[in-house]
Scaffold this motif. Structure first.
Motif, PDB file in Angstrom:
ATOM      1  N   MET A 129     -10.538   1.833  10.613  1.00 48.99           N
ATOM      2  CA  MET A 129      -9.788   2.706  11.523  1.00 48.99           C
ATOM      3  C   MET A 129      -8.490   3.322  10.871  1.00 48.99           C
ATOM      4  SD  MET A 129      -9.870   0.318  15.191  1.00 48.99           S
ATOM      5  CE  MET A 129      -8.941  -1.033  14.537  1.00 48.99           C
ATOM      6  N   ALA A 130      -7.719   2.727  10.267  1.00 51.13           N
ATOM      7  CA  ALA A 130      -6.486   3.445   9.700  1.00 51.13           C
ATOM      8  C   ALA A 130      -6.022   2.875   8.552  1.00 51.13           C
ATOM      9  CB  ALA A 130      -5.629   3.505  10.780  1.00 51.13           C
ATOM     10  N   GLU A 131      -5.453   3.367   7.608  1.00 51.88           N
ATOM     11  CA  GLU A 131      -4.736   2.765   6.456  1.00 51.88           C
ATOM     12  C   GLU A 131      -3.128   3.156   6.592  1.00 51.88           C
ATOM     13  OE1 GLU A 131      -7.002   2.066   2.622  1.00 51.88           O
ATOM     14  OE2 GLU A 131      -7.140   4.063   3.074  1.00 51.88           O
ATOM     15  N   ILE A 132      -2.231   2.305   6.141  1.00 48.66           N
ATOM     16  CA  ILE A 132      -0.821   2.505   6.325  1.00 48.66           C
ATOM     17  C   ILE A 132      -0.161   1.990   5.220  1.00 48.66           C
ATOM     18  CG2 ILE A 132       1.096   2.273   7.878  1.00 48.66           C
ATOM     19  CD1 ILE A 132      -0.979   1.480  10.138  1.00 48.66           C
ATOM     20  N   PRO A 133       0.803   3.051   4.465  1.00 46.29           N
ATOM     21  CA  PRO A 133       1.503   2.290   3.492  1.00 46.29           C
ATOM     22  C   PRO A 133       2.534   1.191   3.964  1.00 46.29           C
ATOM     23  CG  PRO A 133       2.294   4.682   3.827  1.00 46.29           C
ATOM     24  CD  PRO A 133       1.155   4.499   4.526  1.00 46.29           C
ATOM     25  N   SER A 134       3.149   0.433   3.196  1.00 40.45           N
ATOM     26  CA  SER A 134       4.135  -0.483   3.574  1.00 40.45           C
ATOM     27  C   SER A 134       5.355   0.016   2.745  1.00 40.45           C
ATOM     28  CB  SER A 134       3.714  -1.940   2.893  1.00 40.45           C
ATOM     29  OG  SER A 134       2.818  -2.356   3.243  1.00 40.45           O
ATOM     30  N   VAL A 135       6.501  -0.386   3.406  1.00 39.01           N
ATOM     31  CA  VAL A 135       7.936   0.059   3.021  1.00 39.01           C
ATOM     32  C   VAL A 135       8.992  -1.221   2.809  1.00 39.01           C
ATOM     33  CG1 VAL A 135       8.446   0.449   5.398  1.00 39.01           C
ATOM     34  CG2 VAL A 135       9.585   1.569   3.405  1.00 39.01           C
TER      35      VAL A 135
END
Length: 327
Positions: A129-135
């Motif tokens: 569904m989605a990919e998101i970078p970490s911070v």
């Protein structure tokens, strides 16, 4: 365009975990007239985090298309493996799904000495569904203003606390990678999900954390030091990447998909996949994801299965090199 923080996007989703019923669109008959009753959509983390947000967003779309509520059910614990195991052992009829994710499907198989399920073979993987970078995040009142400041502080004060959403999560693994790459020693503080961890950073009782950009990106009480993206993220041009700061091993997205138990009928898998992909292509859902730092991803079921297989292999090498192991 000013982007709203995740905490301002959640109330409407939390207030309507499953939208009103609608007639399923034409697409051929499905086994048993699926779905014949509300579908349980298990989120293996507490409410209020990224996994919960994406589940509710996509679940609303599925409810409107398939004519039954998709009810989000939070089953947190053990880095997401408790909820995942529940679905792995459920009947393969499409009535219980899991929000599969990097923590309980990609990282956990190498972190835990024993696993109650095989993250590839015990599931029918439906769609990414989605990919998101970490911070990497500190409180805005912290004297730490850059990644260099953070590393200097960690060297001056070995054991500085860093939070993660839980043991065996990708955030835990990324902390260990940063420790090795920067030559620092921090104390890992595991939480039962991102919500409690973020509260402690906001309250000043936790010094730092690694979490997703969706969760931290627009919170004015957080200072973002570096993201795990390959390049600077649109909407956050002032936040550098770990890669550009000299840490190329910290290029890794957090991903979220949808899976069911192994043996789920192919017709159900393909229909849900088609509806998830159609939802991700709508301007409304795409905009909600993009404005929080997430990237919609569209894969067929076989492509998503192959993706998870590759992630298990990738994180096995990372975990082995980092020496992470949990009982």
């Amino acid at each position: 365009m000013r982007r709203r923080p995740l905490l301002t996007l959640l109330p409407s989703l939390l207030a309507a975990p499953h939208l009103a019923r609608a007639q399923a669109l034409p697409g051929g008959s499905l086994p048993g007239g699926y779905p014949t009753r509300p579908v349980r959509m298990v989120v293996p983390f507490p409410p209020g985090g990224t996994t919960d947000f994406i589940a509710r967003l996509v679940g609303q779309h599925l409810a409107s298309r398939l004519g039954q509520p998709f009810v989000v059910e939070n089953r947190a614990g053990a880095g997401g493996t408790l909820g995942s195991d529940l679905v792995a052992k459920s009947p393969p009829d499409g009535q219980m799904l899991i929000v599969s994710n990097i923590a309980s499907f990609g990282v956990a198989p190498s972190v835990y000495r024993t696993m109650p399920y095989n993250s590839v073979t015990d599931f029918a993987h439906i769609a990414l569904m989605a990919e998101i970078p970490s911070v990497l995040v500190v409180n805005v009142a912290s004297p730490i203003r850059t990644l260099a400041d953070f590393i200097a502080a960690a060297k001056a004060r070995p054991g500085m606390a860093m939070g993660s959403p839980g043991n065996g999560t990708s955030s835990h693994a990324k902390q260990t990678i940063l420790q090795r790459a920067a030559g620092i020693e921090t104390t890992h503080v595991p939480y039962r999900g991102s919500g409690p961890m973020m509260n402690d950073v906001m309250g000043g009782t936790l010094e730092s954390m690694i979490t997703t950009l969706v969760e931290a990106g627009r919170n004015e009480r957080f200072r973002l030091l570096a993201v795990t993206a390959d390049a600077r993220v649109p909407g956050w041009p002032d936040v550098p990447t770990f890669k550009e700061l000299g840490y190329p091993d910290l290029v890794a997205s957090t991903w979220f998909g949808l899976s069911g138990p192994a043996g789920t009928p192919r017709e159900i898998v393909e229909r849900i996949n088609a509806e998830v992909l159609s939802g991700l292509a709508t301007p409304e859902i795409a905009a909600r994801l993009i404005e929080t730092g997430a990237t919609p991803r569209r894969m067929t079921a076989p492509e998503y299965t192959a993706f998870i297989e590759s992630e298990v292999r990738r994180w096995a090498g990372v975990v082995r090199a980092a020496g992470i192991r949990l009982d």
